[in-house]
Design a protein around this motif. Structure first.
Motif, PDB file in Angstrom:
ATOM      1  N   THR A 273       0.838  -1.201   0.000  1.00  0.00           N
ATOM      2  CA  THR A 273       0.000   0.000   0.000  1.00  0.00           C
ATOM      3  C   THR A 273       0.875   1.253   0.000  1.00  0.00           C
ATOM      4  N   MET A 274       1.907   1.256   0.834  1.00  0.00           N
ATOM      5  CA  MET A 274       2.812   2.408   0.860  1.00  0.00           C
ATOM      6  C   MET A 274       3.547   2.558  -0.461  1.00  0.00           C
ATOM      7  N   ALA A 275       3.942   1.437  -1.060  1.00  0.00           N
ATOM      8  CA  ALA A 275       4.626   1.503  -2.356  1.00  0.00           C
ATOM      9  C   ALA A 275       3.721   2.130  -3.417  1.00  0.00           C
ATOM     10  N   MET A 276       2.428   1.806  -3.369  1.00  0.00           N
ATOM     11  CA  MET A 276       1.473   2.397  -4.314  1.00  0.00           C
ATOM     12  C   MET A 276       1.319   3.897  -4.058  1.00  0.00           C
ATOM     13  N   GLN A 277       1.234   4.268  -2.786  1.00  0.00           N
ATOM     14  CA  GLN A 277       1.113   5.690  -2.452  1.00  0.00           C
ATOM     15  C   GLN A 277       2.345   6.464  -2.929  1.00  0.00           C
TER      16      GLN A 277
ATOM     17  N   SER B 275       6.334  12.366  -2.432  1.00  0.00           N
ATOM     18  CA  SER B 275       5.679  12.459  -1.126  1.00  0.00           C
ATOM     19  C   SER B 275       5.899  11.147  -0.369  1.00  0.00           C
ATOM     20  N   ILE B 276       6.440  11.247   0.836  1.00  0.00           N
ATOM     21  CA  ILE B 276       6.737  10.055   1.641  1.00  0.00           C
ATOM     22  C   ILE B 276       5.458   9.577   2.327  1.00  0.00           C
ATOM     23  N   PRO B 277       5.088   8.310   2.141  1.00  0.00           N
ATOM     24  CA  PRO B 277       3.870   7.804   2.791  1.00  0.00           C
ATOM     25  C   PRO B 277       4.142   7.338   4.214  1.00  0.00           C
ATOM     26  N   PHE B 278       3.077   7.217   4.968  1.00  0.00           N
ATOM     27  CA  PHE B 278       3.165   6.664   6.322  1.00  0.00           C
ATOM     28  C   PHE B 278       1.908   5.851   6.565  1.00  0.00           C
TER      29      PHE B 278
ATOM     30  N   PRO C  31       8.392   8.048   9.286  1.00  0.00           N
ATOM     31  CA  PRO C  31       9.590   8.569   8.624  1.00  0.00           C
ATOM     32  C   PRO C  31      10.013   9.897   9.255  1.00  0.00           C
ATOM     33  N   PRO C  32      11.275  10.048   9.608  1.00  0.00           N
ATOM     34  CA  PRO C  32      11.725  11.286  10.268  1.00  0.00           C
ATOM     35  C   PRO C  32      11.427  12.546   9.469  1.00  0.00           C
ATOM     36  N   SER C  33      11.368  12.441   8.145  1.00  0.00           N
ATOM     37  CA  SER C  33      11.109  13.633   7.329  1.00  0.00           C
ATOM     38  C   SER C  33       9.722  14.211   7.578  1.00  0.00           C
ATOM     39  N   LEU C  34       8.823  13.425   8.168  1.00  0.00           N
ATOM     40  CA  LEU C  34       7.474  13.898   8.442  1.00  0.00           C
ATOM     41  C   LEU C  34       7.360  14.567   9.810  1.00  0.00           C
ATOM     42  N   CYS C  35       8.462  14.618  10.543  1.00  0.00           N
ATOM     43  CA  CYS C  35       8.453  15.251  11.861  1.00  0.00           C
ATOM     44  C   CYS C  35       8.103  16.729  11.736  1.00  0.00           C
ATOM     45  N   HIS C  36       7.266  17.198  12.618  1.00  0.00           N
ATOM     46  CA  HIS C  36       6.947  18.622  12.672  1.00  0.00           C
ATOM     47  C   HIS C  36       7.795  19.244  13.775  1.00  0.00           C
ATOM     48  N   GLY C  37       8.713  20.116  13.376  1.00  0.00           N
ATOM     49  CA  GLY C  37       9.615  20.706  14.353  1.00  0.00           C
ATOM     50  C   GLY C  37      10.723  19.742  14.722  1.00  0.00           C
ATOM     51  N   ALA C  38      11.206  19.831  15.953  1.00  0.00           N
ATOM     52  CA  ALA C  38      12.322  18.995  16.399  1.00  0.00           C
ATOM     53  C   ALA C  38      11.877  17.538  16.519  1.00  0.00           C
ATOM     54  N   CYS C  39      12.707  16.651  16.017  1.00  0.00           N
ATOM     55  CA  CYS C  39      12.414  15.216  16.066  1.00  0.00           C
ATOM     56  C   CYS C  39      13.346  14.590  17.098  1.00  0.00           C
ATOM     57  N   LYS C  40      12.779  13.898  18.064  1.00  0.00           N
ATOM     58  CA  LYS C  40      13.560  13.361  19.171  1.00  0.00           C
ATOM     59  C   LYS C  40      13.453  11.847  19.212  1.00  0.00           C
ATOM     60  N   LEU C  41      14.603  11.187  19.341  1.00  0.00           N
ATOM     61  CA  LEU C  41      14.650   9.723  19.441  1.00  0.00           C
ATOM     62  C   LEU C  41      14.673   9.331  20.901  1.00  0.00           C
ATOM     63  N   GLY C  42      13.793   8.391  21.270  1.00  0.00           N
ATOM     64  CA  GLY C  42      13.741   7.961  22.662  1.00  0.00           C
ATOM     65  C   GLY C  42      13.390   6.493  22.764  1.00  0.00           C
ATOM     66  N   PHE C  43      13.101   6.071  23.963  1.00  0.00           N
ATOM     67  CA  PHE C  43      12.704   4.685  24.182  1.00  0.00           C
ATOM     68  C   PHE C  43      11.241   4.505  23.778  1.00  0.00           C
ATOM     69  N   HIS C  44      10.892   3.296  23.389  1.00  0.00           N
ATOM     70  CA  HIS C  44       9.558   3.019  22.858  1.00  0.00           C
ATOM     71  C   HIS C  44       8.521   3.083  23.973  1.00  0.00           C
ATOM     72  N   SER C  45       7.429   3.821  23.730  1.00  0.00           N
ATOM     73  CA  SER C  45       6.428   4.055  24.773  1.00  0.00           C
ATOM     74  C   SER C  45       5.692   2.794  25.188  1.00  0.00           C
ATOM     75  N   VAL C  46       5.631   1.813  24.298  1.00  0.00           N
ATOM     76  CA  VAL C  46       4.959   0.553  24.620  1.00  0.00           C
ATOM     77  C   VAL C  46       5.973  -0.526  24.967  1.00  0.00           C
ATOM     78  N   MET C  47       6.962  -0.715  24.091  1.00  0.00           N
ATOM     79  CA  MET C  47       7.905  -1.808  24.271  1.00  0.00           C
ATOM     80  C   MET C  47       8.818  -1.616  25.480  1.00  0.00           C
ATOM     81  N   TYR C  48       9.078  -0.368  25.873  1.00  0.00           N
ATOM     82  CA  TYR C  48       9.982  -0.134  26.997  1.00  0.00           C
ATOM     83  C   TYR C  48       9.429  -0.736  28.278  1.00  0.00           C
ATOM     84  N   ARG C  49       8.114  -0.640  28.448  1.00  0.00           N
ATOM     85  CA  ARG C  49       7.492  -1.222  29.641  1.00  0.00           C
ATOM     86  C   ARG C  49       7.597  -2.745  29.638  1.00  0.00           C
ATOM     87  N   GLU C  50       7.611  -3.316  28.418  1.00  0.00           N
ATOM     88  CA  GLU C  50       7.602  -4.777  28.291  1.00  0.00           C
ATOM     89  C   GLU C  50       9.002  -5.367  28.312  1.00  0.00           C
TER      90      GLU C  50
END
Length: 368
Positions: free
Chosen positions: A307-311, A319-322, A346-365
């Motif tokens: 689907t993303m490849a088609m977009q 235009s980068i799909p998500f 995709p980082p290019s879709l970040c609005h403003g500063a893009c910050k890398l952190g720990f995963h909000s779901v997986m970090y707990r697990e």
């Protein structure tokens, strides 16, 4: 993304005005080069290929079909420049079998004595009827002159549709690891994909990918290049360098896999084995792959990658799909929901500063 090749059929019929047909042919060519020269290669007959460089009989049709096959066109645009010989036009499409758009052209003023120079609309009806009888699908682009906005808009939509077909039919998609056992929503039918669209799913063992990543040295130029790009691209100050290096190694392996196997994209078994046995969550890697034109979908979602490849193809690579499929209802507002996935944007879709952190779901697990 590669350029789109469109075969142009300048259709004519004797005894209508060949001078008008030749003039219109040149105007169509000029309009396409001016408006679409950055993405479209137009293939059309010269006077060496057909009589007057037009298509008006079976001999012309055979010659043009051979030209289109030789050049590997992705789509066919037929313009009835005068009445247009319907059998010649239908024969080209019949032999080449690519997505097709038909244009009728507006009538010029009659010549002295009342001689009609074109009669394009009538010829277009005959041409489309010939295609219909042969059960050959086509688009009708309208009754136009090449300088008009209606033509530009119609041709733009056609080129994008042709590019989608070009990418989708015959596509190879990677499936890295098995899908999550409880996620039946990401099942796919390989037999139907192969039979209907000549597609292939390239299965890759997740363990093989992890082991190939582990074999890469921390100072491998390919790895350090990715780390440097990530540090420049976003704020990674909260993430240990060891994790950045692991992510970079995983990206190198997946990118080279996609390039080596000619994949339009891949679906990745993104949890929880990578977190538990490799120590990182691959969302950033997947987002960066998508940013570079290699569509990466979560949870071995092969259809999602397609689907993303088609977009991406429909935007001509501009235009980068998500692919978003987590829809979280807002806790208080009606008709509002949070559309996201759990981190592979995709980082290019970040609005403003893009910050890398720990995963909000997986970090707990699993702490990654």
């Amino acid at each position: 993304m590669s350029r789109v090749k469109v075969g142009f059929v300048p259709l004519h019929r004797h005894p209508f005005d060949e001078k008008w047909a030749i003039e219109l042919k040149e105007r169509f060519i000029a309009a396409v080069k001016a408006g679409f020269g950055d993405v479209v290669d137009l293939v059309y007959p010269s006077e060496r290929d057909t009589k007057l460089g037009l298509v008006s009989d079976d001999e012309d049709a055979e010659s043009v079909a051979e030209l289109f096959r030789k050049e590997g066109v992705d789509g066919i645009a037929i313009a009835a420049l005068t009445f247009g010989d319907e059998l010649a036009g239908a024969r080209v499409v019949e032999l080449v079998r690519k997505p097709t758009v038909i244009y009728a052209t507006k009538e010029p003023a009659t010549l002295p004595g009342g001689f009609r120079r074109s009669d394009s609309f009538c010829g277009t009806l005959s041409l489309t009827s010939a295609l219909y009888r042969r059960k050959i699908p086509f688009l009708f682009g309208g009754i136009v002159l090449p300088e008009e906005e209606d033509f530009r808009r119609s041709f733009d939509a056609f080129v994008k549709a042709v590019n989608v077909v070009k990418v989708f039919v015959g596509a190879k998609v990677g499936a890295v690891g098995p899908r999550p056992e409880r996620f039946e929503t990401v099942t796919f039918n390989e037999a139907a994909m192969a039979a209907r669209f000549s597609q292939r799913v390239v299965h890759v063992d997740l363990l093989e990918v992890v082991e190939d990543a582990r074999k890469l040295g921390d100072n491998d130029p390919r790895v350090t290049k990715v780390v440097d790009e990530v540090v420049r691209q976003l704020d990674a100050s909260a993430v240990p360098r060891e994790a950045l290096v692991k992510l970079a190694k995983l990206e190198v392996v997946l990118r080279e896999l996609a390039e080596r196997r000619g994949l339009v994209g891949l679906g990745l078994r993104c949890w929880t084995e990578l977190q538990r046995f490799y120590g990182v969550t691959p969302c950033l890697v997947m987002g960066r792959l998508t940013d570079s034109g290699i569509m990466a979908a979560c949870e071995v979602d092969v259809y999602g990658a397609l689907t993303m490849a088609m977009q991406y193809a429909a935007s001509l690579g501009k235009s980068i799909p998500f692919f978003i499929d987590w829809t979280i209802k807002h806790p208080t507002k009606e008709n509002v929901f949070l559309a996201w996935h759990c981190g592979n944007m995709p980082p290019s879709l970040c609005h403003g500063a893009c910050k890398l952190g720990f995963h909000s779901v997986m970090y707990r697990e699993v702490g990654a």
